[in-house]
Design a protein around this motif. Structure first.
Motif, short mmCIF file in Angstrom:
data_model
loop_
_atom_site.label_atom_id
_atom_site.label_comp_id
_atom_site.label_asym_id
_atom_site.label_seq_id
_atom_site.Cartn_x
_atom_site.Cartn_y
_atom_site.Cartn_z
N GLU A 158 0.83 -0.98 0.02
CA GLU A 158 -0.15 0.05 0.05
C GLU A 158 0.94 1.20 -0.01
N SER A 159 0.32 2.11 -0.34
CA SER A 159 0.83 3.59 -0.44
C SER A 159 -0.04 4.88 -0.60
N GLY A 160 0.33 5.86 -0.47
CA GLY A 160 -0.69 7.17 -0.48
C GLY A 160 -1.28 7.85 0.81
N GLY A 161 -0.91 6.95 1.99
CA GLY A 161 -1.44 7.65 3.10
C GLY A 161 -0.77 8.77 3.54
N GLY A 162 -1.29 9.59 4.43
CA GLY A 162 -0.54 10.89 5.04
C GLY A 162 -1.65 11.44 5.92
N LEU A 163 -1.10 12.79 6.42
CA LEU A 163 -2.00 13.59 7.28
C LEU A 163 -2.61 14.63 6.37
N VAL A 164 -3.93 14.66 6.47
CA VAL A 164 -4.86 15.61 5.81
C VAL A 164 -5.81 16.31 6.78
N GLN A 165 -6.42 17.55 6.37
CA GLN A 165 -7.49 18.02 7.15
C GLN A 165 -8.87 17.70 6.64
N PRO A 166 -9.73 17.70 7.66
CA PRO A 166 -10.99 17.36 7.38
C PRO A 166 -11.49 17.94 6.15
N GLY A 167 -12.43 17.26 5.23
CA GLY A 167 -12.74 17.63 4.31
C GLY A 167 -11.88 17.23 2.92
N ASP A 168 -10.43 17.11 2.94
CA ASP A 168 -9.50 16.95 2.06
C ASP A 168 -9.71 15.42 1.46
N SER A 169 -9.17 14.93 0.35
CA SER A 169 -8.92 13.91 -0.19
C SER A 169 -7.75 13.27 -0.09
N LEU A 170 -7.69 11.80 -0.53
CA LEU A 170 -6.47 11.18 -0.32
C LEU A 170 -6.82 10.02 -1.47
N ARG A 171 -5.87 9.51 -2.08
CA ARG A 171 -5.89 8.31 -2.81
C ARG A 171 -4.72 7.16 -2.44
N LEU A 172 -5.17 6.19 -2.06
CA LEU A 172 -4.55 5.03 -1.76
C LEU A 172 -4.36 4.01 -3.01
N SER A 173 -3.33 3.51 -3.01
CA SER A 173 -2.84 2.63 -4.02
C SER A 173 -2.31 1.43 -3.40
N ARG A 217 -9.90 -0.61 -9.72
CA ARG A 217 -8.78 -1.63 -9.79
C ARG A 217 -8.12 -1.29 -11.31
N ASP A 218 -7.06 -1.44 -11.53
CA ASP A 218 -6.41 -1.37 -12.92
C ASP A 218 -5.75 -2.93 -13.07
N ASN A 219 -6.48 -3.68 -13.82
CA ASN A 219 -5.85 -4.99 -13.85
C ASN A 219 -4.52 -5.19 -14.87
N ALA A 220 -4.60 -4.41 -15.64
CA ALA A 220 -3.54 -4.19 -16.64
C ALA A 220 -2.13 -3.88 -15.67
N GLY A 221 -2.14 -2.95 -14.90
CA GLY A 221 -1.31 -2.54 -14.01
C GLY A 221 -1.18 -3.12 -12.51
N ASN A 222 -2.01 -4.53 -12.50
CA ASN A 222 -1.96 -4.85 -11.04
C ASN A 222 -2.04 -4.16 -10.02
N SER A 223 -3.08 -3.48 -10.12
CA SER A 223 -3.28 -2.26 -8.81
C SER A 223 -4.81 -2.05 -8.48
N VAL A 224 -4.88 -1.79 -7.28
CA VAL A 224 -6.21 -1.30 -6.66
C VAL A 224 -6.17 0.19 -6.00
N TYR A 225 -7.17 0.73 -5.89
CA TYR A 225 -7.04 2.04 -5.33
C TYR A 225 -8.18 2.48 -4.80
N THR A 241 -9.48 8.56 10.52
CA THR A 241 -8.20 8.12 10.84
C THR A 241 -7.96 6.63 11.12
N ALA A 242 -7.05 5.96 10.50
CA ALA A 242 -6.88 4.58 10.85
C ALA A 242 -5.51 4.27 10.08
N VAL A 243 -5.07 3.05 10.21
CA VAL A 243 -4.21 2.11 9.04
C VAL A 243 -4.98 1.69 8.13
N TYR A 244 -5.00 1.81 6.98
CA TYR A 244 -5.59 1.36 5.79
C TYR A 244 -4.66 -0.08 5.40
#
Length: 124
Positions: A6-21, A72-80, A91-94
């Motif tokens: 996994e990647s893409g986690g971080g610290l953000v403010q309420p109302g913000d967006s994040l994309r995990l990969s 999911r991106d089956n060609a790239g073997n990823s899920v988002y 707030t959590a570990v994803y």
């Protein structure tokens, strides 16, 4: 054997967006249904979302429905996991996970492989 990172986690403010990969390697990616789970401090790990190969709607926990989108991106073997309108209670570990069974997609014990997790903190 399947490896999940996994990647893409971080610290953000309420109302913000994040994309995990989640990068998947090893056995045939399309054989697996993919899920996201999360675990907040002092709480049990819980289901967030799941997606399967080849169609059919994804599944979401009520707490994230309308705010989170799994893909999911089956060609790239990823899920988002696109997370919008984040709240402090997100707030959590994803964790990314893989299972061969769709029917039990919300059950933690039905997943065969897990990533190491990425921390998401929503705080002002």
């Amino acid at each position: 054997q399947v490896q999940l990172v996994e990647s893409g986690g971080g610290l953000v403010q309420p109302g913000d967006s994040l994309r995990l990969s989640c990068a998947v390697s090893g056995r045939t990616f399309s054989s697996y249904r993919m899920g996201w789970f999360r675990q907040a401090p002092g709480k049990e790990r819980e289901f967030v979302a799941a997606i399967r190969w080849g169609g059919g709607p994804p599944d979401y926990a009520d707490s994230v429905k309308g705010r989170f989108t799994i893909s999911r991106d089956n060609a790239g073997n990823s899920v988002y996991l696109q997370m919008n309108t984040l709240k402090p209670e997100d707030t959590a570990v994803y964790y990314c996970a893989a299972t061969t069974t769709w029917a039990t997609r919300r059950r933690i014990d039905q997943y065969d492989y897990w990533g190491q997790g990425t921390q998401v903190t929503v705080s002002s």
